[in-house]
Design a protein around this motif. Structure first.
Motif, PDB file in Angstrom:
ATOM      1  N   ILE A 168     -19.480  -5.067   1.847  1.00  0.00           N
ATOM      2  CA  ILE A 168     -19.252  -6.049   2.913  1.00  0.00           C
ATOM      3  C   ILE A 168     -17.968  -5.696   3.662  1.00  0.00           C
ATOM      4  CG2 ILE A 168     -18.749  -8.469   3.409  1.00  0.00           C
ATOM      5  CD1 ILE A 168     -20.528  -9.167   0.966  1.00  0.00           C
ATOM      6  N   ILE A 169     -16.909  -5.434   2.924  1.00  0.00           N
ATOM      7  CA  ILE A 169     -15.628  -5.091   3.535  1.00  0.00           C
ATOM      8  C   ILE A 169     -15.762  -3.803   4.344  1.00  0.00           C
ATOM      9  CG2 ILE A 169     -13.201  -4.538   3.092  1.00  0.00           C
ATOM     10  CD1 ILE A 169     -14.156  -7.495   2.461  1.00  0.00           C
ATOM     11  N   ALA A 170     -16.406  -2.797   3.776  1.00  0.00           N
ATOM     12  CA  ALA A 170     -16.594  -1.521   4.481  1.00  0.00           C
ATOM     13  C   ALA A 170     -17.390  -1.721   5.773  1.00  0.00           C
ATOM     14  CB  ALA A 170     -17.289  -0.505   3.572  1.00  0.00           C
ATOM     15  N   GLY A 171     -18.392  -2.586   5.740  1.00  0.00           N
ATOM     16  CA  GLY A 171     -19.188  -2.875   6.936  1.00  0.00           C
ATOM     17  C   GLY A 171     -18.357  -3.535   8.021  1.00  0.00           C
ATOM     18  N   LEU A 172     -17.480  -4.442   7.624  1.00  0.00           N
ATOM     19  CA  LEU A 172     -16.602  -5.098   8.599  1.00  0.00           C
ATOM     20  C   LEU A 172     -15.656  -4.087   9.240  1.00  0.00           C
ATOM     21  CD1 LEU A 172     -15.720  -8.383   6.669  1.00  0.00           C
ATOM     22  CD2 LEU A 172     -17.350  -8.100   8.555  1.00  0.00           C
ATOM     23  N   VAL A 173     -15.084  -3.216   8.423  1.00  0.00           N
ATOM     24  CA  VAL A 173     -14.174  -2.185   8.938  1.00  0.00           C
ATOM     25  C   VAL A 173     -14.927  -1.257   9.886  1.00  0.00           C
ATOM     26  CG1 VAL A 173     -12.770  -0.181   8.304  1.00  0.00           C
ATOM     27  CG2 VAL A 173     -12.607  -2.303   6.971  1.00  0.00           C
ATOM     28  N   GLN A 174     -16.130  -0.850   9.492  1.00  0.00           N
ATOM     29  CA  GLN A 174     -16.941   0.060  10.301  1.00  0.00           C
ATOM     30  C   GLN A 174     -17.268  -0.552  11.662  1.00  0.00           C
ATOM     31  OE1 GLN A 174     -20.792   0.947   8.627  1.00  0.00           O
ATOM     32  NE2 GLN A 174     -20.987   2.830   9.811  1.00  0.00           N
ATOM     33  N   ARG A 175     -17.453  -1.861  11.693  1.00  0.00           N
ATOM     34  CA  ARG A 175     -17.776  -2.540  12.959  1.00  0.00           C
ATOM     35  C   ARG A 175     -16.537  -2.869  13.780  1.00  0.00           C
ATOM     36  NH1 ARG A 175     -22.683  -4.613  14.473  1.00  0.00           N
ATOM     37  NH2 ARG A 175     -24.332  -4.187  13.002  1.00  0.00           N
ATOM     38  N   GLY A 176     -15.376  -2.509  13.276  1.00  0.00           N
ATOM     39  CA  GLY A 176     -14.157  -2.711  14.039  1.00  0.00           C
ATOM     40  C   GLY A 176     -13.617  -4.129  14.028  1.00  0.00           C
ATOM     41  N   VAL A 177     -13.949  -4.878  12.976  1.00  0.00           N
ATOM     42  CA  VAL A 177     -13.437  -6.240  12.863  1.00  0.00           C
ATOM     43  C   VAL A 177     -11.920  -6.182  12.676  1.00  0.00           C
ATOM     44  CG1 VAL A 177     -13.494  -8.346  11.452  1.00  0.00           C
ATOM     45  CG2 VAL A 177     -15.606  -7.115  11.944  1.00  0.00           C
ATOM     46  N   ASP A 178     -11.232  -7.104  13.310  1.00  0.00           N
ATOM     47  CA  ASP A 178      -9.770  -7.185  13.241  1.00  0.00           C
ATOM     48  C   ASP A 178      -9.301  -7.109  11.789  1.00  0.00           C
ATOM     49  OD1 ASP A 178      -7.297  -9.242  12.944  1.00  0.00           O
ATOM     50  OD2 ASP A 178      -7.216  -8.219  14.885  1.00  0.00           O
ATOM     51  N   SER A 179      -8.257  -6.346  11.540  1.00  0.00           N
ATOM     52  CA  SER A 179      -7.781  -6.121  10.172  1.00  0.00           C
ATOM     53  C   SER A 179      -7.356  -7.421   9.481  1.00  0.00           C
ATOM     54  CB  SER A 179      -6.633  -5.118  10.154  1.00  0.00           C
ATOM     55  OG  SER A 179      -5.534  -5.614  10.890  1.00  0.00           O
ATOM     56  N   HIS A 180      -6.868  -8.386  10.238  1.00  0.00           N
ATOM     57  CA  HIS A 180      -6.482  -9.667   9.636  1.00  0.00           C
ATOM     58  C   HIS A 180      -7.712 -10.423   9.126  1.00  0.00           C
ATOM     59  CE1 HIS A 180      -2.341  -9.217  10.789  1.00  0.00           C
ATOM     60  NE2 HIS A 180      -2.701  -8.999  12.049  1.00  0.00           N
ATOM     61  N   VAL A 181      -8.799 -10.356   9.880  1.00  0.00           N
ATOM     62  CA  VAL A 181     -10.040 -11.014   9.456  1.00  0.00           C
ATOM     63  C   VAL A 181     -10.610 -10.300   8.240  1.00  0.00           C
ATOM     64  CG1 VAL A 181     -12.383 -11.641  10.142  1.00  0.00           C
ATOM     65  CG2 VAL A 181     -10.510 -11.874  11.783  1.00  0.00           C
ATOM     66  N   VAL A 182     -10.580  -8.970   8.243  1.00  0.00           N
ATOM     67  CA  VAL A 182     -11.049  -8.199   7.085  1.00  0.00           C
ATOM     68  C   VAL A 182     -10.237  -8.597   5.856  1.00  0.00           C
ATOM     69  CG1 VAL A 182     -11.286  -5.888   6.081  1.00  0.00           C
ATOM     70  CG2 VAL A 182     -11.888  -6.274   8.476  1.00  0.00           C
ATOM     71  N   HIS A 183      -8.944  -8.749   6.027  1.00  0.00           N
ATOM     72  CA  HIS A 183      -8.078  -9.155   4.915  1.00  0.00           C
ATOM     73  C   HIS A 183      -8.468 -10.547   4.410  1.00  0.00           C
ATOM     74  CE1 HIS A 183      -4.561  -9.468   2.363  1.00  0.00           C
ATOM     75  NE2 HIS A 183      -4.287 -10.633   2.935  1.00  0.00           N
ATOM     76  N   LEU A 184      -8.733 -11.477   5.321  1.00  0.00           N
ATOM     77  CA  LEU A 184      -9.152 -12.830   4.912  1.00  0.00           C
ATOM     78  C   LEU A 184     -10.434 -12.787   4.086  1.00  0.00           C
ATOM     79  CD1 LEU A 184      -8.531 -14.887   8.181  1.00  0.00           C
ATOM     80  CD2 LEU A 184      -7.327 -15.137   6.006  1.00  0.00           C
ATOM     81  N   VAL A 185     -11.414 -12.016   4.554  1.00  0.00           N
ATOM     82  CA  VAL A 185     -12.682 -11.908   3.826  1.00  0.00           C
ATOM     83  C   VAL A 185     -12.439 -11.236   2.475  1.00  0.00           C
ATOM     84  CG1 VAL A 185     -14.996 -10.891   3.849  1.00  0.00           C
ATOM     85  CG2 VAL A 185     -14.053 -11.903   5.942  1.00  0.00           C
ATOM     86  N   SER A 186     -11.610 -10.212   2.442  1.00  0.00           N
ATOM     87  CA  SER A 186     -11.288  -9.530   1.176  1.00  0.00           C
ATOM     88  C   SER A 186     -10.689 -10.504   0.174  1.00  0.00           C
ATOM     89  CB  SER A 186     -10.297  -8.388   1.412  1.00  0.00           C
ATOM     90  OG  SER A 186     -10.836  -7.417   2.242  1.00  0.00           O
ATOM     91  N   GLU A 187      -9.792 -11.345   0.653  1.00  0.00           N
ATOM     92  CA  GLU A 187      -9.142 -12.320  -0.232  1.00  0.00           C
ATOM     93  C   GLU A 187     -10.133 -13.354  -0.769  1.00  0.00           C
ATOM     94  OE1 GLU A 187      -5.845 -12.485  -1.438  1.00  0.00           O
ATOM     95  OE2 GLU A 187      -6.065 -10.412  -0.771  1.00  0.00           O
TER      96      GLU A 187
END
Length: 94
Positions: free
Chosen positions: A65-84
């Motif tokens: 899920i995290i890798a997919g968000l990064v691949q789609r260019g989701v803002d790093s802060h949002v990726v961090h929120l989802v990771s947490e």
């Protein structure tokens, strides 16, 4: 803010009826009714598949899920929120 940014990077298919703020599956049922009626009038065959994907995201690796968000260019802060949200998750059955 996170929802808006995720929706921009990962748009939801218009046929999607789960996880959105809309009326359940009534629109899809109406579409199916119209399709069945049309097929009957034209004396054609119709095949229909219903897929129940309940609990789908319980079986998806969180890292994917995290890798997919990064691949789609989701803002790093949002990726961090989802990771947490997925970090150190535990479940207790009482």
């Amino acid at each position: 803010i996170a929802t808006v940014r995720l929706a921009q990077a990962c748009p939801i298919n218009p046929r999607q009826q789960g996880f959105i703020s809309a009326s359940g599956c009534s629109e899809n049922l109406k579409l199916l009714q119209l399709l069945v009626k049309s097929v009957e009038q034209e004396h054609r065959d119709l095949g229909v598949v219903f897929a129940d994907i309940a609990k789908t995201f319980d079986t998806v690796c969180h890292q994917h899920i995290i890798a997919g968000l990064v691949q789609r260019g989701v803002d790093s802060h949002v990726v961090h929120l989802v990771s947490e949200m997925y970090r150190n998750i535990t479940m207790y059955i009482v």
